[in-house]
Design an enzyme around this catalytic site. Structure first.
Site, mmCIF file in Angstrom:
data_model
loop_
_atom_site.group_PDB
_atom_site.id
_atom_site.type_symbol
_atom_site.label_atom_id
_atom_site.label_comp_id
_atom_site.label_asym_id
_atom_site.label_seq_id
_atom_site.Cartn_x
_atom_site.Cartn_y
_atom_site.Cartn_z
ATOM 1 N N ALA A 59 0.893 -1.370 0.065
ATOM 2 C CA ALA A 59 0.090 -0.155 0.001
ATOM 3 C C ALA A 59 0.743 1.448 -0.087
ATOM 4 C CB ALA A 59 -1.082 -0.103 1.184
ATOM 5 N N ASP A 62 -3.789 -2.618 3.971
ATOM 6 C CA ASP A 62 -4.237 -1.820 2.558
ATOM 7 C C ASP A 62 -4.947 -0.687 2.754
ATOM 8 O OD1 ASP A 62 -2.969 -4.744 1.869
ATOM 9 O OD2 ASP A 62 -2.690 -3.377 -0.069
ATOM 10 N N ASN A 114 -6.363 -6.166 4.269
ATOM 11 C CA ASN A 114 -5.022 -6.433 4.040
ATOM 12 C C ASN A 114 -5.157 -7.761 3.097
ATOM 13 O OD1 ASN A 114 -2.100 -6.086 4.528
ATOM 14 N ND2 ASN A 114 -2.100 -7.844 5.741
#
Lengths: 344, 344
Positions: free
Chosen positions: A49, A236, A246
């Protein structure tokens, strides 16, 4: 990482290491416009990310340099499809949208085209620097949760490769080691794309941190055996209530950790928190090509005709999250209040 | 399976399909002595607890035919290393030891060498037939738990390939379909050796049962989304208290199912229950070569120098098991009493 930068700004292009080729080959790619950057993000040559956020910012700055515009208004009009191209690369990690928003704000508040072009480069560099500083600060705060002798489980890769910086989940582990604590890591291989086996193990070997590779299906066994002292992962996107999107499999790790009384930590910069979403139910989950499941590194594993699903992320409800480690502080329940305070 | 038998007795050898080559190639192996049989079990050319039991019985009968002995006592002495070779092939599945015990009992109770040799062949065939009958009976009992329209998650392969018969976990699913129920399956790929992706998907495609392949890390996501109505797995050994040793990752599925209020069923013949063990803590867990984790189908996925762990099984405590489906009946808590009753 030693030896090279994850993303390097070269004035008229950015240079990245192609993470799909690691650990077998160290292949570098030079990206010259926003399409090449978006494509590299889509294909996971650049991933993680925070890393995606930094790459998108540089992609934006890069594409902006090439715009021929008669006025600021014309320039801003021509920036729009660039921003849209980058925004459409991947849907889940919010850092991408956060970085593009910052870049767009700089573009809009600039005086004239040439000043804006320069300011965009500065802003992208600033996002990168701030990201690395946030990584280091949250790693310090997170390292306080790691005791000497801990064995830590991690999923996917939230290290330097994922962040274009010090790392988040792996940053915490590296910092604990720098503080003189003896730590060991169990790394989930992280199917389908094996970021754990390929990237996390590679990074930890370079850092001389003892690491044992396991399949994702073994994590529960080692938690239940009492081998694991805590779990740390990246994120994320984090909703305002502490729900965490995630890599697929993270939810499973959180449930297993909770069931076995093991702390489950999420390490992520504040830019990963999406205060516009009240819960994780609203986080869009990317569905990737089923070939990533039916094949491994290009080799077919399933019979022909096999249908597969391939959600790339899952959402871990905040009730399974022991703490969210950010550069502004460590949040615990009630997350809604605690994260709002950190954002002040 | 249509078209071929999983294990075929050919008088002086047994013929098996090499499961390590599936689904890409249908390669048959002819095994001529107990070493070849033990080796095929070790390498997972033959696998699945009931299948291992049947193979070991045939391997025993086969090797017995070749013994030149002057007396029954001499014959029994020469049988011992054969039994030991087969017993040392794999430690976890109890059906192996159960089958060898039955074969040894027949050998000891026989009159003379030539009568024993014939009786051993009959006994091995009997174990195979009984196994298939048990599969069908438990599949009928298990199918009663499956409702029309169910989507069922399974881990590893507990089908015809694993049982040299109708199947256990997949037997239940096949029977539900034969009863006219519409069922769908989510199959975990089952790393490291991908028995789900390679074998379960292959079997279900042949049976025309809709199947979606997922990585092991995705099962929690689909359970949490409400897609899965129940989980069914096989077993390698069940302790007297209902603790279940099965393929690594099974414990994780059981925890996830319980957390999401989804029934978690274990389908296994009575021969899988080891009444000599009061709990699963005493079940030996096979640790296999770490190369199975660092490599997939011979291709290296982790960097050189990577250390890996490779426990092949885990133990699911009985508190996560909704029911154990056997040919004698469906046991639920309290397992200690219920399973003892079934064994009567």
């Amino acid at each position: 990482m030693e030896g090279f930068k994850i993303i390097e700004w070269l004035g008229d292009r950015i240079k990245i290491i192609d993470q799909t080729e690691l650990p077998h080959k160290e292949v570098f790619l030079e990206l010259r416009d926003c399409h090449e950057v978006a494509d590299a993000i889509k294909k996971l040559c650049i991933r993680g990310a925070p890393d995606i956020g930094v790459a998108a910012a540089y992609g934006f700055a890069l594409a902006a340099q090439g715009i021929k515009a008669s006025s600021k208004a014309d320039f801003l009009t021509k920036l729009r499809p660039i921003s849209e191209t980058l925004a459409s690369s991947r849907p889940t990690a919010v850092n991408l949208f956060w970085a593009l928003e910052r870049m767009n704000k700089v573009a809009h508040s600039g005086k004239n085209v040439s000043q804006i072009k320069a300011a965009l480069i500065t802003e992208a560099q600033c996002i990168e620097t701030e990201n690395d500083e946030a990584n280091r600060r949250l790693s310090e705060l997170g390292a306080a949760l790691i005791q000497d002798g801990f064995t830590i489980l991690t999923h996917c890769n939230a290290g330097s490769l994922a962040t274009a910086g010090y790392g988040t989940a792996l940053g915490v582990i590296k910092m604990a080691k720098e503080q003189g604590k003896k730590v060991k890591v169990y790394a989930n291989e992280t199917r389908p794309l094996l970021q754990g086996a390929r990237l996390t193990v590679w990074e930890l070997l370079k850092e001389n941190i003892p690491v044992t590779l396991i399949t994702d299906s073994m994590a529960g066994y080692f938690m239940n055996k009492g081998v694991i002292n805590c779990v740390i992962v990246g994120a994320d996107r984090i909703a305002a209530n502490g729900d965490v999107a995630n890599k697929i499999g993270t939810y499973t790790m959180a449930v297993l950790a909770t069931e076995n009384g093991i702390p489950f930590y999420v390490a992520a910069p504040m830019s990963t928190i999406d205060f516009s979403l009240s819960s994780g139910a609203d986080i869009p989950i990317e569905e990737r090509n089923p070939d990533e499941v039916t094949h491994i590194q290009g080799i077919r594993i399933a019979p022909k005709g096999a249908k597969a699903a391939n959600p790339a992320f899952d959402v871990t409800p905040h009730c399974y999250v022991s703490a969210i480690i950010t550069e502004k502080g460590v949040a615990r329940e009630p997350y809604v209040e605690k994260m709002k305070e950190l954002a002040k």
